[in-house]
Design an enzyme around this catalytic site. Structure first.
Site, PDB file in Angstrom:
ATOM      1  N   ASN A  47      22.012 -11.623 -27.483  1.00 37.80           N
ATOM      2  CA  ASN A  47      22.994 -10.744 -26.836  1.00 37.80           C
ATOM      3  C   ASN A  47      24.371 -10.874 -27.488  1.00 37.80           C
ATOM      4  O   ASN A  47      25.342 -10.294 -27.017  1.00 37.80           O
ATOM      5  CB  ASN A  47      23.134 -11.099 -25.357  1.00 37.80           C
ATOM      6  CG  ASN A  47      21.848 -10.886 -24.604  1.00 37.80           C
ATOM      7  OD1 ASN A  47      21.084  -9.984 -24.913  1.00 37.80           O
ATOM      8  ND2 ASN A  47      21.580 -11.726 -23.613  1.00 37.80           N
ATOM      9  N   HIS A 133      20.502  -5.558 -12.294  1.00 33.88           N
ATOM     10  CA  HIS A 133      20.214  -6.931 -12.730  1.00 33.88           C
ATOM     11  C   HIS A 133      19.894  -7.858 -11.552  1.00 33.88           C
ATOM     12  O   HIS A 133      20.454  -7.710 -10.467  1.00 33.88           O
ATOM     13  CB  HIS A 133      21.448  -7.464 -13.462  1.00 33.88           C
ATOM     14  CG  HIS A 133      21.211  -8.718 -14.231  1.00 33.88           C
ATOM     15  ND1 HIS A 133      21.554  -9.958 -13.739  1.00 33.88           N
ATOM     16  CD2 HIS A 133      20.665  -8.924 -15.453  1.00 33.88           C
ATOM     17  CE1 HIS A 133      21.247 -10.879 -14.640  1.00 33.88           C
ATOM     18  NE2 HIS A 133      20.703 -10.273 -15.689  1.00 33.88           N
ATOM     19  N   GLU A 175      25.082  -0.546 -13.304  1.00 32.59           N
ATOM     20  CA  GLU A 175      25.486  -1.230 -14.531  1.00 32.59           C
ATOM     21  C   GLU A 175      26.041  -0.211 -15.508  1.00 32.59           C
ATOM     22  O   GLU A 175      25.698   0.965 -15.434  1.00 32.59           O
ATOM     23  CB  GLU A 175      24.278  -1.941 -15.168  1.00 32.59           C
ATOM     24  CG  GLU A 175      23.848  -3.169 -14.405  1.00 32.59           C
ATOM     25  CD  GLU A 175      22.588  -3.818 -14.970  1.00 32.59           C
ATOM     26  OE1 GLU A 175      22.392  -3.803 -16.188  1.00 32.59           O
ATOM     27  OE2 GLU A 175      21.810  -4.336 -14.164  1.00 32.59           O
ATOM     28  N   SER A 179      20.438  -3.672 -18.669  1.00 36.82           N
ATOM     29  CA  SER A 179      20.036  -4.806 -19.501  1.00 36.82           C
ATOM     30  C   SER A 179      18.596  -4.724 -19.991  1.00 36.82           C
ATOM     31  O   SER A 179      18.286  -5.255 -21.045  1.00 36.82           O
ATOM     32  CB  SER A 179      20.260  -6.116 -18.749  1.00 36.82           C
ATOM     33  OG  SER A 179      19.532  -6.122 -17.551  1.00 36.82           O
ATOM     34  N   ASP A 204      28.647  -3.453 -13.073  1.00 37.52           N
ATOM     35  CA  ASP A 204      28.430  -4.657 -13.868  1.00 37.52           C
ATOM     36  C   ASP A 204      28.304  -4.191 -15.323  1.00 37.52           C
ATOM     37  O   ASP A 204      27.347  -3.527 -15.676  1.00 37.52           O
ATOM     38  CB  ASP A 204      27.141  -5.347 -13.386  1.00 37.52           C
ATOM     39  CG  ASP A 204      26.746  -6.535 -14.263  1.00 37.52           C
ATOM     40  OD1 ASP A 204      27.381  -6.749 -15.306  1.00 37.52           O
ATOM     41  OD2 ASP A 204      25.783  -7.232 -13.893  1.00 37.52           O
ATOM     42  N   HIS A 207      26.818  -5.636 -20.609  1.00 39.80           N
ATOM     43  CA  HIS A 207      26.380  -5.212 -21.946  1.00 39.80           C
ATOM     44  C   HIS A 207      27.292  -4.171 -22.579  1.00 39.80           C
ATOM     45  O   HIS A 207      27.120  -3.834 -23.752  1.00 39.80           O
ATOM     46  CB  HIS A 207      24.956  -4.664 -21.892  1.00 39.80           C
ATOM     47  CG  HIS A 207      23.960  -5.704 -21.512  1.00 39.80           C
ATOM     48  ND1 HIS A 207      23.418  -6.578 -22.415  1.00 39.80           N
ATOM     49  CD2 HIS A 207      23.432  -6.032 -20.312  1.00 39.80           C
ATOM     50  CE1 HIS A 207      22.594  -7.396 -21.795  1.00 39.80           C
ATOM     51  NE2 HIS A 207      22.584  -7.088 -20.523  1.00 39.80           N
ATOM     52  N   LYS A 236      27.873 -12.168 -23.710  1.00 41.25           N
ATOM     53  CA  LYS A 236      27.270 -11.235 -24.656  1.00 41.25           C
ATOM     54  C   LYS A 236      28.212 -10.957 -25.830  1.00 41.25           C
ATOM     55  O   LYS A 236      28.292 -11.773 -26.717  1.00 41.25           O
ATOM     56  CB  LYS A 236      26.824  -9.986 -23.920  1.00 41.25           C
ATOM     57  CG  LYS A 236      25.458 -10.198 -23.264  1.00 41.25           C
ATOM     58  CD  LYS A 236      25.431 -10.208 -21.795  1.00 41.25           C
ATOM     59  CE  LYS A 236      24.096 -10.706 -21.278  1.00 41.25           C
ATOM     60  NZ  LYS A 236      23.991 -10.625 -19.825  1.00 41.25           N
TER      61      LYS A 236
HETATM   62  C1  LIG Z   1      23.475 -11.203 -18.693  1.00 41.99           C
HETATM   63  C2  LIG Z   1      23.777 -10.436 -17.472  1.00 41.99           C
HETATM   64  C3  LIG Z   1      24.341 -11.041 -16.359  1.00 41.99           C
HETATM   65  C4  LIG Z   1      24.524 -12.521 -16.292  1.00 41.99           C
HETATM   66  O1  LIG Z   1      25.579 -12.932 -17.054  1.00 41.99           O
HETATM   67  P1  LIG Z   1      25.672 -14.462 -17.486  1.00 41.99           P
HETATM   68  O2  LIG Z   1      27.079 -14.620 -17.907  1.00 41.99           O
HETATM   69  O3  LIG Z   1      24.688 -14.648 -18.583  1.00 41.99           O
HETATM   70  O4  LIG Z   1      25.328 -15.271 -16.279  1.00 41.99           O
HETATM   71  C5  LIG Z   1      24.689 -10.258 -15.288  1.00 41.99           C
HETATM   72  N1  LIG Z   1      24.460  -8.929 -15.291  1.00 41.99           N
HETATM   73  C6  LIG Z   1      23.893  -8.313 -16.333  1.00 41.99           C
HETATM   74  C7  LIG Z   1      23.666  -6.856 -16.292  1.00 41.99           C
HETATM   75  C8  LIG Z   1      23.517  -9.053 -17.451  1.00 41.99           C
HETATM   76  O5  LIG Z   1      22.908  -8.473 -18.463  1.00 41.99           O
END
Ligand SMILES: *Cc1c(COP(=O)(O)O)cnc(C)c1O
Length: 383
Positions: A47, A133, A175, A179, A204, A207, A236
């Site tokens: 990522n 997620h 999102e 993801s 969220d 990405h 990421k």
């Molecule tokens: C990776 C991810 C998370 C978690 O983030 P971390 O910092 O790895 O705990 C949360 N939401 C989405 C959509 C993700 O892809």
């Protein structure tokens, strides 16, 4: 059932269903390549989209941060753990993304849990995209609020729930870039619908941040929306770890007063916050890396035109190849590994039943010849 029986029976079901999860030990990782044992692989599972993981400026700023402040923060942010590095980073993030406030959290998983845990109470409603997620979904399921799930990216489906729920507070979850599918949410539409309805929207953008939008400001910026709550992760594109919540003044204060995730957990190491400032600066200036990433994505997609497996429609770094059958996916994985390509199989329950996929992620660190090797191996496997 005793604990022991429950543990044993869960484990045997997991094995029986062919869902056993394994961690593998990676001996070296520079984003483009990983080494496991004696073998090197081209890494299509990272990522770290911009390849900042070993950027010398970030590495040095982390080291300098340790020289200045030591390795750990020593306590929660409410005791003595919060430093000028944390505070400056929060201010820079808020300014960058056009919010009044940013609050740091230890991870993206943590910030999502914290928001749902604190905000949603009995008689509230959560309307979540079907594919959100696990960090959001898990908290939403355990929340006393009632959870509804709208069809993935389907504005009509969201609208149905918005109109059907006429009372109580409503929080909509989606999102920026999904993801597991790599596709983009119609944020503009969702934002307008939720605003008209006086609901709140949480996006969220784990990405999207650093990857899309002017100076990497992410999916919301790109689509011209400012949700009430925006969560971003630094694990990421920033190549580090940690996360933040972006929101208005009062909401930020509410979290500082009442969020147990903040009050009862040790703050991220100050050196990490220092390194994150450096990463933020680089991310803002990384137009050429974003261009490189996009070139790689387009190159890969063009090379996949003649393959019979379905590539989920995605213009992001996440390119999922739908295989459907678990055993076939495992076979493809083995063949790709033999050709020196490291990809991941994503199976249920992480994705819906019958949608097992090979999740290929591209980064700015890949060269065209790396992608050629992957394409060749995929074509050889698929005939
Ligand atoms: C990776 C991810 C998370 C978690 O983030 P971390 O910092 O790895 O705990 C949360 N939401 C989405 C959509 C993700 O892809």
């Amino acid at each position: 059932m005793s604990w022991q029986q429950r543990i044993n029976s869960s484990l045997s079901t997991q094995r029986y269903n062919n869902r056993w999860r394994k961690r593998c030990i990676i001996d070296k990782n520079n984003t483009r390549l990983i080494r496991k044992g004696k073998k090197n692989y081209i890494n299509f599972s990272s990522n770290d989209y911009l390849g900042l993981n070993q950027h010398p400026l970030i590495v040095n700023s982390w080291k300098k941060g340790i020289d200045l402040m030591g390795t750990g923060s020593g306590s929660s942010s409410h005791i003595i753990g919060f430093s000028c590095f944390h505070s400056n980073l929060e201010i820079q993030l808020a300014n960058w993304l056009g919010y009044s406030r940013a609050i740091l959290f230890i991870s993206g998983f943590d910030v999502n849990q914290a928001v749902i845990n604190l905000l949603t109470k009995k008689y509230d409603h959560i309307i979540a995209d079907k594919l959100i997620h696990a960090s959001l979904l898990d908290a939403a399921i355990r929340s006393p609020a009632k959870l509804y799930r709208f069809r993935h990216n389907m504005i009509e489906s969201l609208n149905f729930f918005l109109q059907y729920l006429c009372r109580g507070e409503i929080l909509v979850l989606t999102e920026g870039i999904f993801s597991m599918d790599g596709d983009t949410a119609p944020l503009k539409n969702i934002y307008e619908k939720t605003r008209k309805n006086n609901s709140w929207l949480l996006v969220d953008d784990a990405h999207g941040i650093g990857i899309t939008g002017a100076e990497g400001r992410g999916s919301c910026w790109l689509q011209g929306v400012k949700p009430n709550l925006l969560t971003i992760s630094f694990s990421k594109a920033f190549g580090i770890g940690g996360a933040a919540l972006l929101c208005d003044e009062n909401t930020a204060d509410y979290f500082l007063q009442f969020s147990k995730n903040l009050i009862y957990s040790t703050c991220m190491p100050p050196a990490q916050a220092f390194a994150l400032q450096c990463a933020l600066h680089l991310v803002q200036k990384s137009e050429s890396l974003r261009d490189r990433l996009n070139e790689n994505i387009n190159y890969f997609k063009k090379g996949m035109k003649s393959i019979s497996w379905k590539l989920i429609e995605s213009s992001s770094a996440i390119q999922p190849l739908m295989i459907e059958d678990d055993n076939e996916a495992q076979l493809v994985l083995t063949k790709l590994a033999k050709a020196g390509c490291w990809v991941n199989v994503i199976k249920p329950p992480t994705v819906p039943l019958g949608t097992t996929r090979i999740r290929i992620t591209l980064t700015a660190a890949h060269k065209f010849e790396d992608i050629d090797i992957l394409l060749e191996a995929l074509h050889e496997t698929n005939h």
